[in-house]
Scaffold this motif. Structure first.
Motif, short mmCIF file in Angstrom:
data_model
loop_
_atom_site.label_atom_id
_atom_site.label_comp_id
_atom_site.label_asym_id
_atom_site.label_seq_id
_atom_site.Cartn_x
_atom_site.Cartn_y
_atom_site.Cartn_z
N LEU A 113 0.83 -1.20 0.00
CA LEU A 113 0.00 0.00 0.00
C LEU A 113 0.87 1.26 0.00
O LEU A 113 0.60 2.20 -0.74
CB LEU A 113 -0.93 0.00 1.22
N ASP A 114 1.92 1.26 0.82
CA ASP A 114 2.85 2.40 0.84
C ASP A 114 3.50 2.59 -0.53
O ASP A 114 3.65 3.72 -1.00
CB ASP A 114 3.94 2.20 1.90
N MET A 115 3.89 1.49 -1.17
CA MET A 115 4.53 1.58 -2.47
C MET A 115 3.55 2.14 -3.51
O MET A 115 3.92 3.00 -4.32
CB MET A 115 5.02 0.20 -2.92
N GLU A 116 2.31 1.69 -3.47
CA GLU A 116 1.32 2.19 -4.42
C GLU A 116 1.05 3.68 -4.21
O GLU A 116 0.93 4.44 -5.16
CB GLU A 116 0.01 1.39 -4.31
N GLN A 117 0.97 4.10 -2.95
CA GLN A 117 0.75 5.52 -2.66
C GLN A 117 1.95 6.35 -3.11
O GLN A 117 1.78 7.44 -3.66
CB GLN A 117 0.48 5.73 -1.17
N ALA A 118 3.15 5.83 -2.87
CA ALA A 118 4.35 6.55 -3.30
C ALA A 118 4.40 6.63 -4.83
O ALA A 118 4.72 7.67 -5.39
CB ALA A 118 5.60 5.85 -2.76
N LEU A 119 4.04 5.54 -5.50
CA LEU A 119 4.03 5.53 -6.96
C LEU A 119 3.00 6.51 -7.51
O LEU A 119 3.25 7.18 -8.51
CB LEU A 119 3.75 4.11 -7.47
N SER A 121 2.29 9.28 -6.29
CA SER A 121 2.77 10.65 -6.12
C SER A 121 3.90 11.01 -7.09
O SER A 121 4.29 12.17 -7.16
CB SER A 121 3.23 10.86 -4.68
N VAL A 122 4.40 10.03 -7.83
CA VAL A 122 5.46 10.28 -8.81
C VAL A 122 4.83 10.90 -10.06
O VAL A 122 3.71 10.56 -10.44
CB VAL A 122 6.19 8.95 -9.16
N LYS A 123 5.56 11.82 -10.69
CA LYS A 123 5.06 12.46 -11.92
C LYS A 123 4.64 11.40 -12.92
O LYS A 123 5.28 10.36 -13.05
CB LYS A 123 6.14 13.33 -12.56
N MET A 124 3.57 11.69 -13.68
CA MET A 124 2.99 10.72 -14.59
C MET A 124 3.99 10.15 -15.59
O MET A 124 4.05 8.94 -15.80
CB MET A 124 1.81 11.36 -15.35
N LYS A 125 4.81 11.00 -16.21
CA LYS A 125 5.73 10.48 -17.23
C LYS A 125 6.77 9.56 -16.62
O LYS A 125 7.18 8.58 -17.24
CB LYS A 125 6.39 11.62 -18.01
N TYR A 126 7.17 9.81 -15.38
CA TYR A 126 8.11 8.93 -14.71
C TYR A 126 7.41 7.65 -14.27
O TYR A 126 7.97 6.56 -14.35
CB TYR A 126 8.74 9.61 -13.50
N LYS A 168 10.03 9.64 -1.55
CA LYS A 168 8.71 9.47 -0.94
C LYS A 168 8.73 8.35 0.09
O LYS A 168 8.11 8.46 1.15
CB LYS A 168 7.64 9.15 -2.01
N MET A 169 9.43 7.27 -0.23
CA MET A 169 9.46 6.12 0.69
C MET A 169 10.32 6.43 1.92
O MET A 169 10.00 5.99 3.01
CB MET A 169 9.99 4.87 -0.02
N LYS A 170 11.40 7.18 1.75
CA LYS A 170 12.27 7.53 2.89
C LYS A 170 11.61 8.54 3.81
O LYS A 170 11.56 8.35 5.01
CB LYS A 170 13.58 8.13 2.37
N GLY A 171 11.15 9.61 3.21
CA GLY A 171 10.63 10.73 4.00
C GLY A 171 9.22 10.53 4.47
O GLY A 171 8.64 11.44 5.05
N GLY A 172 8.65 9.40 4.23
CA GLY A 172 7.25 9.19 4.59
C GLY A 172 6.36 9.80 3.52
O GLY A 172 6.77 10.68 2.77
N LEU A 173 5.17 9.34 3.46
CA LEU A 173 4.24 9.81 2.45
C LEU A 173 3.58 11.10 2.91
O LEU A 173 3.15 11.22 4.04
CB LEU A 173 3.19 8.75 2.15
N THR A 174 3.51 12.03 1.98
CA THR A 174 2.81 13.28 2.28
C THR A 174 1.60 13.37 1.39
O THR A 174 1.54 12.77 0.34
CB THR A 174 3.74 14.50 2.01
N ASN A 175 0.64 14.14 1.81
CA ASN A 175 -0.59 14.29 1.01
C ASN A 175 -0.37 15.17 -0.19
O ASN A 175 -1.07 15.04 -1.18
CB ASN A 175 -1.72 14.83 1.86
N GLY A 176 0.56 16.11 -0.14
CA GLY A 176 0.78 17.01 -1.26
C GLY A 176 1.49 16.30 -2.40
O GLY A 176 2.31 15.43 -2.19
#
Length: 177
Positions: A113-119, A121-126, A168-176
């Motif tokens: 779940l954390d990985m999916e949330q982090a993914l 938050s990554v820019k669409m093209k990346y 994102k995975m290191k620093g924890g997930l943020t909502n922004g």
């Protein structure tokens, strides 16, 4: 060889319906996985798969090399997903978006779940490069062909995407985002 023969039938209209269905069926799991990585919803993913299949059927005569069916339909699917996300973004600016929660919960591990949330938050093209590379196991050359970008650009996007994901995975997930 069999795929080439089926591709030739598509190109020349001979048993085109059955051959086309066979080629799409061979790719359906992979295509569904790609669509799911964009929407995280079974219904939306299936809808995108249906839309991509429809678009591919309508443009089947534009396929010049039948051996390249998989990257061709993958590119169509990615374009369908991007079009839908743009449409939703326009609608979101006009009216509030419904959460889409239907009360069904899926059992997933916290790490997944954390990985999916982090993914997400990554820019669409990346993100699309990461998905094609790690979920579809495509080479950088294949990804470059599917996306219609130079291989160097794909390498850069992969590295930047991995960096964003690590951050994102290191620093924890943020909502922004």
């Amino acid at each position: 060889m069999e795929n080439l023969m089926e591709g030739e039938r598509i190109k020349y209209g001979e048993e085109s319906g059955q051959a086309f269905i066979g080629l799409v069926s061979a790719q359906k799991r992979i295509l569904y996985g790609i669509a799911y990585s964009y929407f995280r919803s079974e219904a939306d993913s299936l809808e995108m798969l249906q839309e991509a299949t429809y678009r591919a059927w309508m443009k089947r005569k534009s396929l010049k090399d039948p051996e390249r069916f998989a990257p061709w339909i993958t590119r169509i699917l990615i374009n369908c997903c991007k079009d839908e996300l743009k449409r939703r973004k326009r609608l979101a600016s006009v009216k509030p978006v419904h959460n889409g929660s239907d009360g069904v919960m899926e059992m997933t591990s916290d790490r997944k779940l954390d990985m999916e949330q982090a993914l997400d938050s990554v820019k669409m093209k990346y993100r699309q490069v990461l998905v094609l590379k790690y979920y579809r196991d495509m080479t950088l050359t294949e990804i470059a062909e599917v996306l219609g970008k130079p291989e160097g650009t794909v390498k850069t996007w992969l590295n930047k995407g991995l960096k964003q994901l690590r951050d994102k995975m290191k620093g924890g997930l943020t909502n922004g985002r």
